[in-house]
Design an enzyme around this catalytic site. Structure first.
Site, PDB file in Angstrom:
ATOM      1  N   LYS A   1       0.823  -1.223   0.000  1.00  0.00           N
ATOM      2  CA  LYS A   1       0.000   0.000   0.000  1.00  0.00           C
ATOM      3  C   LYS A   1       0.851   1.263   0.000  1.00  0.00           C
ATOM      4  O   LYS A   1       0.591   2.192  -0.735  1.00  0.00           O
ATOM      5  CB  LYS A   1      -0.883   0.084   1.253  1.00  0.00           C
TER       6      LYS A   1
ATOM      7  N   ARG B   1      -8.715   1.490   9.672  1.00  0.00           N
ATOM      8  CA  ARG B   1      -8.321   0.107   9.894  1.00  0.00           C
ATOM      9  C   ARG B   1      -9.367  -0.657  10.688  1.00  0.00           C
ATOM     10  O   ARG B   1      -9.174  -1.844  10.931  1.00  0.00           O
ATOM     11  CB  ARG B   1      -7.010   0.084  10.668  1.00  0.00           C
TER      12      ARG B   1
ATOM     13  N   ARG C   1      11.554  -5.484   3.263  1.00  0.00           N
ATOM     14  CA  ARG C   1      11.207  -4.060   3.163  1.00  0.00           C
ATOM     15  C   ARG C   1      12.192  -3.188   3.944  1.00  0.00           C
ATOM     16  O   ARG C   1      12.605  -3.537   5.047  1.00  0.00           O
ATOM     17  CB  ARG C   1       9.799  -3.861   3.712  1.00  0.00           C
TER      18      ARG C   1
ATOM     19  N   ARG D   1       0.480  -8.426  13.579  1.00  0.00           N
ATOM     20  CA  ARG D   1      -0.156  -7.496  12.635  1.00  0.00           C
ATOM     21  C   ARG D   1      -1.113  -8.210  11.687  1.00  0.00           C
ATOM     22  O   ARG D   1      -2.176  -7.694  11.360  1.00  0.00           O
ATOM     23  CB  ARG D   1       0.927  -6.761  11.829  1.00  0.00           C
TER      24      ARG D   1
HETATM   25  P1  AMP Z   1       1.447   1.043   8.837  1.00  0.00           P
HETATM   26  O1  AMP Z   1       2.645   1.835   8.477  1.00  0.00           O
HETATM   27  O2  AMP Z   1       0.187   1.571   8.198  1.00  0.00           O
HETATM   28  O3  AMP Z   1       1.629  -0.433   8.611  1.00  0.00           O
HETATM   29  O4  AMP Z   1       1.223   1.245  10.415  1.00  0.00           O
HETATM   30  C1  AMP Z   1       2.191   0.826  11.349  1.00  0.00           C
HETATM   31  C2  AMP Z   1       1.545   0.632  12.710  1.00  0.00           C
HETATM   32  O5  AMP Z   1       0.973   1.874  13.166  1.00  0.00           O
HETATM   33  C3  AMP Z   1       0.396  -0.368  12.770  1.00  0.00           C
HETATM   34  O6  AMP Z   1       0.839  -1.709  12.899  1.00  0.00           O
HETATM   35  C4  AMP Z   1      -0.366   0.122  13.997  1.00  0.00           C
HETATM   36  O7  AMP Z   1       0.312  -0.248  15.196  1.00  0.00           O
HETATM   37  C5  AMP Z   1      -0.240   1.637  13.863  1.00  0.00           C
HETATM   38  N1  AMP Z   1      -1.348   2.196  13.055  1.00  0.00           N
HETATM   39  C6  AMP Z   1      -1.228   2.892  11.888  1.00  0.00           C
HETATM   40  N2  AMP Z   1      -2.417   3.279  11.436  1.00  0.00           N
HETATM   41  C7  AMP Z   1      -3.334   2.800  12.319  1.00  0.00           C
HETATM   42  C8  AMP Z   1      -4.754   2.853  12.389  1.00  0.00           C
HETATM   43  N3  AMP Z   1      -5.476   3.466  11.439  1.00  0.00           N
HETATM   44  N4  AMP Z   1      -5.356   2.256  13.440  1.00  0.00           N
HETATM   45  C9  AMP Z   1      -4.652   1.635  14.414  1.00  0.00           C
HETATM   46  N5  AMP Z   1      -3.314   1.540  14.403  1.00  0.00           N
HETATM   47  C10 AMP Z   1      -2.646   2.114  13.371  1.00  0.00           C
END
Ligand code: AMP
Length: 249
Positions: A41, A120, A159, A203
């Site tokens: 993404k 999310r 990554r 995750r």
């Molecule tokens: P990402 O970079 O989008 O994979 O986000 C990394 C981490 O940030 C996730 O594994 C969550 O711990 C937290 N996080 C990011 N966006 C959200 C969201 N919309 N709701 C809850 N946790 C989030």
């Protein structure tokens, strides 16, 4: 191209302004990206923003930026959010929603936006619908990237992310020109703490439990476009552009 946009208004929040905001467009792209962690993404968000205008609004990037802040500048809620993130768990809705609501003006950006990693949960999607109404904008589409689990694990383990500008690379499929160094800003490339194997399985579970139901939520609203995330970033991008053209027709 939009690579100069520092996204300061989104990353820092408060009164921060972007140094190079995207150009105002007559019909800005306003998109939401869905998909399991590691599906690509972030890379697609970056490519869409670079090539179609728009600004990448990633909640994960806001949390990662908060990690580098002095602890005394973080609110207690933000400090706790970072503990959830390190473990690979979702940050509580209330914290995420407050953070996004504070940055609501970014939804009105004349260049458009690509929401990456938000919403999310269904509760977040409902709150986002209210924010859209409040800021008088509507998403053009919700793009759901799909990939088999084994490929997701391979992608996550290779990554690398720029410590400075947050650009995303992959040691095999999207290597930087100089190993360990960001092509865009020369920053150091690192492996995210939550890309370690123990955090990855947490995750994936959080995704299945809380985020996967959003596919139905947006399908029912006629916004969902599902796209295979197999292949190179360029192939996936071309599929995305084609699907967007079709949905606009
Ligand atoms: P990402 O970079 O989008 O994979 O986000 C990394 C981490 O940030 C996730 O594994 C969550 O711990 C937290 N996080 C990011 N966006 C959200 C969201 N919309 N709701 C809850 N946790 C989030």
């Amino acid at each position: 191209m939009n690579t100069q946009n520092d996204r300061a208004a989104w990353i820092k929040g408060g009164l921060a302004h972007c140094n190079h905001p995207p150009h105002t467009r007559r019909k800005p792209y306003r998109l939401v990206l869905l998909g399991a962690p590691g599906v690509g993404k972030g890379t697609q968000a970056e490519m869409i923003c670079d090539r179609l205008g728009a600004c990448q609004l990633s909640t994960g990037d806001v949390f990662r930026a908060a990690k580098t802040m002095c602890a005394c500048d973080r609110t207690p809620a933000l400090g706790e959010a970072l503990d959830f993130m390190r473990r690979g768990e979702l940050v509580p809705d209330q914290t995420v929603l407050q953070l996004v609501a504070e940055r609501g003006a970014c939804l009105e950006c004349g260049g458009g936006f690509v929401l990456d990693g938000f919403p999310r949960t269904v509760a977040q999607a409902e709150a986002l619908a209210q924010l859209f109404a409040m800021h008088q904008v509507a998403p053009k589409a919700v793009i759901n990237y799909e990939l088999p689990r084994e490929l997701i694990i391979t992608r996550l383990s290779g990554r690398r992310t720029c410590e400075q500008c947050k650009a995303v690379f992959h040691v095999e499929t999207r290597p930087s020109r100089t190993p360990g160094v960001c092509d865009h800003c020369g920053g150091k490339l690192i492996q995210r703490e939550d890309d370690r194997p123990e955090a990855v399985s947490v995750r994936m579970e959080a995704y299945e439990r809380s985020t996967a139901p959003l596919k139905d939520y947006y399908e029912r609203r006629g916004l969902l476009i599902s796209i295979s995330a197999e292949g190179t970033p360029e192939e996936i991008f071309q599929r995305t552009v084609q699907a967007l053209g079709k949905s606009a027709a």
